[in-house]
Design a protein around this motif. Sequence first.
Motif, short mmCIF file in Angstrom:
data_model
loop_
_atom_site.label_atom_id
_atom_site.label_comp_id
_atom_site.label_asym_id
_atom_site.label_seq_id
_atom_site.Cartn_x
_atom_site.Cartn_y
_atom_site.Cartn_z
N GLY A 29 0.82 -1.20 0.00
CA GLY A 29 0.00 0.00 0.00
C GLY A 29 0.85 1.26 0.00
N LYS A 30 0.19 2.40 0.15
CA LYS A 30 0.92 3.67 0.15
C LYS A 30 0.13 4.71 0.92
CE LYS A 30 -1.02 5.20 -4.27
NZ LYS A 30 -0.72 5.57 -5.65
N ALA A 31 0.83 5.76 1.28
CA ALA A 31 0.20 6.92 1.91
C ALA A 31 0.55 8.13 1.03
CB ALA A 31 0.72 7.12 3.32
N VAL A 32 -0.44 8.98 0.81
CA VAL A 32 -0.24 10.17 -0.02
C VAL A 32 -0.70 11.37 0.80
CG1 VAL A 32 -0.81 11.32 -2.20
CG2 VAL A 32 -0.72 8.82 -2.10
N VAL A 33 0.19 12.37 0.91
CA VAL A 33 -0.14 13.58 1.68
C VAL A 33 0.07 14.82 0.82
CG1 VAL A 33 0.45 12.52 3.89
CG2 VAL A 33 2.18 13.82 2.67
N LYS A 34 -0.66 15.87 1.19
CA LYS A 34 -0.47 17.18 0.54
C LYS A 34 0.13 18.10 1.59
CE LYS A 34 -4.15 19.22 -0.97
NZ LYS A 34 -5.25 20.05 -1.51
#
Length: 135
Positions: free
Chosen positions: A67-72
Amino acid sequence: MKKVLLVFSIVSIIVSCQALAQKQDTPETVFNIPLTKTSTQAGVSITLVAVLEDSRCPIDTTCIWAGKAVVKILVSGADQELQEITVVFQNESQSVIATTEDTVFTALKLLPYPDGSIGKEVGYQLQVSKKGIKL
Protein backbone atom coordinates in the motif's frame (compact mmCIF):
# COMPACT_ATOMS: atom_id res chain seq x y z
CA MET A 1 60.98 15.15 -12.28
CA LYS A 2 59.41 12.02 -10.78
CA LYS A 3 60.14 13.31 -7.27
CA VAL A 4 58.40 16.62 -8.05
CA LEU A 5 55.32 14.78 -9.35
CA LEU A 6 55.31 12.53 -6.27
CA VAL A 7 55.55 15.50 -3.89
CA PHE A 8 52.85 17.36 -5.83
CA SER A 9 50.55 14.30 -5.67
CA ILE A 10 51.05 13.91 -1.92
CA VAL A 11 50.37 17.61 -1.29
CA SER A 12 47.22 17.44 -3.46
CA ILE A 13 45.92 14.44 -1.52
CA ILE A 14 46.53 16.14 1.83
CA VAL A 15 44.77 19.34 0.73
CA SER A 16 41.81 17.32 -0.61
CA CYS A 17 41.49 15.37 2.65
CA GLN A 18 41.52 18.58 4.68
CA ALA A 19 38.81 20.10 2.48
CA LEU A 20 36.64 17.01 2.92
CA ALA A 21 37.18 17.03 6.67
CA GLN A 22 35.97 20.64 6.88
CA LYS A 23 32.79 19.97 4.85
CA GLN A 24 30.92 17.72 7.26
CA ASP A 25 27.22 17.31 7.77
CA THR A 26 25.66 18.62 10.93
CA PRO A 27 23.49 16.26 12.98
CA GLU A 28 20.03 15.41 11.73
CA THR A 29 17.01 16.74 13.63
CA VAL A 30 13.71 14.86 13.33
CA PHE A 31 10.39 16.53 14.14
CA ASN A 32 6.68 15.78 13.63
CA ILE A 33 4.03 18.04 12.11
CA PRO A 34 0.41 17.26 13.09
CA LEU A 35 -2.33 17.36 10.46
CA THR A 36 -3.35 20.97 9.60
CA LYS A 37 -0.47 22.40 11.67
CA THR A 38 2.63 24.32 10.55
CA SER A 39 6.20 23.94 11.73
CA THR A 40 8.89 26.52 10.96
CA GLN A 41 12.53 25.47 11.12
CA ALA A 42 15.55 27.32 9.71
CA GLY A 43 13.28 29.81 7.91
CA VAL A 44 11.24 27.10 6.16
CA SER A 45 7.55 26.62 7.00
CA ILE A 46 5.97 23.23 6.37
CA THR A 47 2.24 22.53 6.75
CA LEU A 48 0.61 19.09 6.59
CA VAL A 49 -2.57 20.07 4.75
CA ALA A 50 -4.26 16.72 4.10
CA VAL A 51 -3.85 12.97 3.97
CA LEU A 52 -5.15 12.14 0.50
CA GLU A 53 -4.77 8.36 0.79
CA ASP A 54 -3.66 5.84 3.37
CA SER A 55 -3.86 2.33 1.96
CA ARG A 56 -0.83 1.00 3.88
CA CYS A 57 -1.16 -2.58 5.03
CA PRO A 58 -1.90 -2.61 8.79
CA ILE A 59 0.66 -4.04 11.22
CA ASP A 60 0.37 -7.84 11.76
CA THR A 61 -1.77 -8.24 8.64
CA THR A 62 -0.96 -10.18 5.49
CA CYS A 63 -1.63 -8.10 2.39
CA ILE A 64 -1.13 -8.60 -1.33
CA TRP A 65 0.76 -5.31 -1.55
CA ALA A 66 2.21 -2.91 1.02
CA GLY A 67 0.00 0.00 0.00
CA LYS A 68 0.92 3.67 0.15
CA ALA A 69 0.20 6.92 1.91
CA VAL A 70 -0.24 10.17 -0.02
CA VAL A 71 -0.14 13.58 1.68
CA LYS A 72 -0.47 17.18 0.54
CA ILE A 73 1.89 19.69 2.15
CA LEU A 74 2.60 23.40 1.77
CA VAL A 75 6.21 24.57 1.91
CA SER A 76 7.47 28.14 1.99
CA GLY A 77 10.73 29.80 2.85
CA ALA A 78 12.44 33.16 2.88
CA ASP A 79 13.49 32.87 -0.77
CA GLN A 80 10.76 30.48 -1.94
CA GLU A 81 7.20 31.07 -2.97
CA LEU A 82 4.51 28.95 -1.35
CA GLN A 83 4.57 25.51 -2.96
CA GLU A 84 1.96 22.78 -2.76
CA ILE A 85 3.66 19.37 -2.84
CA THR A 86 2.15 15.90 -2.99
CA VAL A 87 4.34 13.30 -1.28
CA VAL A 88 3.85 9.57 -1.78
CA PHE A 89 5.17 7.18 0.86
CA GLN A 90 5.56 3.72 -0.60
CA ASN A 91 8.07 0.98 0.29
CA GLU A 92 9.76 3.19 2.91
CA SER A 93 10.47 5.92 0.35
CA GLN A 94 11.57 9.37 1.50
CA SER A 95 11.28 12.67 -0.38
CA VAL A 96 13.29 15.87 -0.18
CA ILE A 97 10.63 18.56 0.25
CA ALA A 98 12.72 21.72 0.74
CA THR A 99 16.29 22.93 0.62
CA THR A 100 18.02 26.10 1.67
CA GLU A 101 21.60 27.16 1.22
CA ASP A 102 22.72 25.00 4.12
CA THR A 103 19.75 22.78 5.11
CA VAL A 104 17.84 19.89 3.55
CA PHE A 105 14.32 18.90 4.69
CA THR A 106 13.18 15.35 3.98
CA ALA A 107 9.71 13.85 4.49
CA LEU A 108 10.47 10.56 6.28
CA LYS A 109 7.07 8.96 6.90
CA LEU A 110 3.44 9.42 7.82
CA LEU A 111 2.60 8.51 11.41
CA PRO A 112 0.95 6.54 12.87
CA TYR A 113 1.32 3.38 10.86
CA PRO A 114 -2.08 1.65 10.56
CA ASP A 115 -2.74 -0.98 13.22
CA GLY A 116 -6.08 -2.32 12.01
CA SER A 117 -8.31 -0.51 14.55
CA ILE A 118 -11.56 0.77 13.15
CA GLY A 119 -13.36 3.88 14.31
CA LYS A 120 -10.36 5.25 16.19
CA GLU A 121 -9.22 8.83 15.55
CA VAL A 122 -5.95 8.58 13.70
CA GLY A 123 -4.05 11.77 14.63
CA TYR A 124 -1.84 11.87 11.55
CA GLN A 125 1.61 13.47 11.74
CA LEU A 126 4.27 14.01 9.09
CA GLN A 127 7.75 13.04 10.26
CA VAL A 128 10.39 15.35 8.77
CA SER A 129 14.17 15.48 9.10
CA LYS A 130 16.22 18.66 8.98
CA LYS A 131 19.86 18.17 8.13
CA GLY A 132 22.32 21.01 7.85
CA ILE A 133 25.43 20.99 5.71
CA LYS A 134 28.52 22.95 6.71
CA LEU A 135 30.16 24.64 3.77
